[in-house]
Scaffold this active site. Structure first.
Site, PDB file in Angstrom:
ATOM      1  N   TYR A 177       0.864  -1.185   0.000  1.00  0.00           N
ATOM      2  CA  TYR A 177       0.000   0.000   0.000  1.00  0.00           C
ATOM      3  C   TYR A 177       0.897   1.230   0.000  1.00  0.00           C
ATOM      4  CZ  TYR A 177      -4.084  -2.924   1.077  1.00  0.00           C
ATOM      5  OH  TYR A 177      -5.089  -3.865   1.031  1.00  0.00           O
ATOM      6  N   GLU A 178       0.387   2.323  -0.571  1.00  0.00           N
ATOM      7  CA  GLU A 178       1.255   3.464  -0.814  1.00  0.00           C
ATOM      8  C   GLU A 178       1.722   4.164   0.462  1.00  0.00           C
ATOM      9  OE1 GLU A 178      -1.127   5.684  -3.488  1.00  0.00           O
ATOM     10  OE2 GLU A 178      -2.383   6.557  -1.949  1.00  0.00           O
ATOM     11  N   SER A 179       1.142   3.798   1.597  1.00  0.00           N
ATOM     12  CA  SER A 179       1.620   4.346   2.860  1.00  0.00           C
ATOM     13  C   SER A 179       2.993   3.793   3.239  1.00  0.00           C
ATOM     14  CB  SER A 179       0.620   4.034   3.971  1.00  0.00           C
ATOM     15  OG  SER A 179       0.337   2.657   4.004  1.00  0.00           O
ATOM     16  N   GLY A 180       3.522   2.860   2.464  1.00  0.00           N
ATOM     17  CA  GLY A 180       4.869   2.362   2.733  1.00  0.00           C
ATOM     18  C   GLY A 180       4.921   0.953   3.293  1.00  0.00           C
TER      19      GLY A 180
END
Lengths: 258, 285
Positions: free
Chosen positions: A50-53
């Site tokens: 996920y793009e939150s890392g």
């Protein structure tokens, strides 16, 4: 199992497209359900990002946002957002990007930015987030959305993320080396781009769905493959796994703390 | 060197009308309490910067505090659109709002370039994307070594950045963990940085040697505000209040309902109220 809803069929058909060794950049919403269903059924070792890392995450419930704490708790590692986009996405480490769409055209171009004129929008949508670079840096792109005339349109109002442009070799002309959209799964059908024109073509109808239904809910004249198959119905395992996942998610997001 | 201040004094000393200000947090560690203090102090003409402006930006925009917002995703995550922002963009209520829109990759690169002291960021992006046509701060440059065409954006260097974090030690060093997002870059890129924390501890003995620590000399002010991220969350302290995010959709749908909510929950409230708002989420991390 024949009592699946069209939306359940969509999620299950989308989940089947993911391979056990994929590294998948997960969009929120419908893609998130499909990706986690794949992980809970045939692809237990899939890497979900996920793009939150959060890299290699395995949430017990679907996150409401891309940065819910459980994504971090269950991840192999959590990196900063610049690292996520520079080393992992731009670096070419992601095999599949899985996106949803507010507006989609027949070449897999997506609009999640604005309906109407950009500078004077009728509806201001949330915007692209990670999608512009997900669309160009992942090995290939899967798209999933429910069909309707407002969503599947002849011409999108804004190119949030680039699919196949106006078709053919549009990506190559822009210097984009990745495959772009290779799959569209809706609540009615599975679509793949034509090898030459890159127009999405119906290759499989979900059980009980007619060609007319697909056309009535799509804003462009639909092309059907020479041999249109019937999507295999959900298995008992797929359907119960998906329903359990949604039930856990609903319990966690409503009411008190999960 | 970090000063330990009340939230009121830290905001008063570091945020002025007209500033370019980032209240950063990538879903996690969003500095709601600090933004509410800025609201109470009546700051105006701000350029609000954030990758993912969500409901606290909706609140500031709905009160007319911003002349411009710079962002890459503007929504209520998992819920929908931001209704106050939409009202500002579509109807100029209560004041017109200029927008500068990027992708996440561009914003992340811009903050990193800001922290690195560079004037711009270079990355492989925006190919075929419409934002490059509507945002004059997106340019294409040619790699002098390979000839590849790459995207460039100006670096992001806010006048002041606010973040929330888990804790500080008595010297003023700050620990950030969990989804670290863009917190470190946003602090190091800014002229000043204010950090709200859950608690102050004696020291950081026993931490992982590579934990994300911002040394005291990179931070202007530290304020202890337990619960200061609510309804966002603080990993290790309390979970995300998803219900509040869902409820915001209804509160923000109507100008009068919004105004009444802001009066009751922000203007008539204080930083100390945040601790009580997270009590029931404390076992949820």
């Amino acid at each position: 199992m024949s009592d699946a809803t069209p939306e359940e069929m969509m999620t299950i058909a989308a989940s089947r497209a993911l391979r056990p060794d994929d590294v998948c950049f997960v969009g929120i919403g419908a893609p998130s359900a499909a990706c986690n269903l794949a992980r809970l059924t045939h692809a237990p070792d899939i890497t979900l990002i996920y793009e939150s890392g959060t890299i290699g995450t395995a949430p017990n419930v679907l996150p409401l946002s891309i940065g819910d704490g459980e994504l971090c708790d269950t991840a192999v590692t959590t990196v900063s957002v610049p690292e996520m986009f520079r080393y992992w996405l731009q670096g070419g480490r992601v095999s599949v990007g899985f996106l949803g769409a507010a507006q989609l055209d027949k070449f897999g171009n997506i609009n999640t930015t604005a309906i109407g004129d950009y500078h004077n929008p009728k509806v201001r949508l949330p915007g692209g987030g990670g999608a512009p670079e997900i669309a160009s840096s992942c090995g290939e792109i899967f798209i999933t959305m429910k069909q309707n005339q407002r969503g599947m349109v002849n011409r999108i109002d804004f190119f949030t993320s680039f699919g196949h442009g106006d078709g053919g070799d549009a990506r190559e002309k822009l210097g984009i080396a990745t495959k772009g959209p290779t799959l569209l799964v809706t609540d009615l059908a599975t679509w793949k781009p034509d090898a030459v024109t890159k127009e999405f073509t119906v290759v499989s109808l979900h059980p009980g769905v007619s060609r007319e239904q697909v056309q009535q809910t799509c804003g462009w004249p639909v092309t059907f493959a020479e041999n249109v198959e019937t999507t295999p119905a959900p298995s008992a395992l797929e359907l119960t796994t998906l329903r359990d996942l949604h039930a856990r998610t609903k319990a966690a997001h409503s009411g008190d703390a999960a | 060197m970090a000063k330990f201040l009340s939230l009121h004094d830290a905001v008063a000393a570091n945020l002025s009308d007209g500033d370019v200000v980032a209240f950063e947090g990538f879903t996690h560690l969003i500095p709601h309490a600090a933004a509410h203090e800025a609201i109470r102090q009546g700051r105006r003409e701000l350029t609000l910067v954030r990758m993912t402006p969500d409901i606290v930006y909706d609140q500031m925009i709905g009160l007319g505090m911003a002349k411009k917002v710079v962002f890459s995703y503007v929504g209520n995550p998992g819920v929908g659109l931001l209704r106050r922002l939409r009202d500002a963009v579509e109807n100029a209520w209560p004041v017109p709002l200029e927008i500068e829109e990027h992708s996440h990759a561009a914003m992340a690169n811009a903050y990193e370039a800001g922290a690195a002291g560079l004037p711009m960021a270079v990355f492989r992006g925006y190919r075929g994307a419409g934002l490059a046509d509507v945002n004059p701060n997106i340019k294409m440059v040619e790699c002098p070594f390979t000839g590849e065409i790459l995207a460039a954006v100006p670096s992001m260097q806010p006048d002041v950045t606010f973040i929330h974090a888990q804790k500080a030690n008595k010297k003023g060093d700050v620990l950030v963990e969990g989804i670290v997002g863009i917190q470190k870059e946003a602090v190091l890129a800014a002229g000043r940085a204010v950090v709200t924390v859950e608690e102050i501890v004696d020291n950081f003995d026993g931490l992982h040697p590579n934990a994300c620590v911002l040394p005291a000399w990179t931070v202007s002010a530290i304020c202890t505000v337990p619960g200061g991220a609510h309804p966002s969350y603080t990993h290790g302290y309390y979970g995300r209040d998803n219900v509040s995010y869902l409820e915001w959709d209804d509160i923000s749908a109507d100008r009068e309902r919004f105004t009444a909510w802001m009066q009751a929950n922000v203007f008539d409230a204080s930083p100390e109220d945040f601790a009580g708002r997270v009590t029931k989420f404390r076992n949820a991390t």
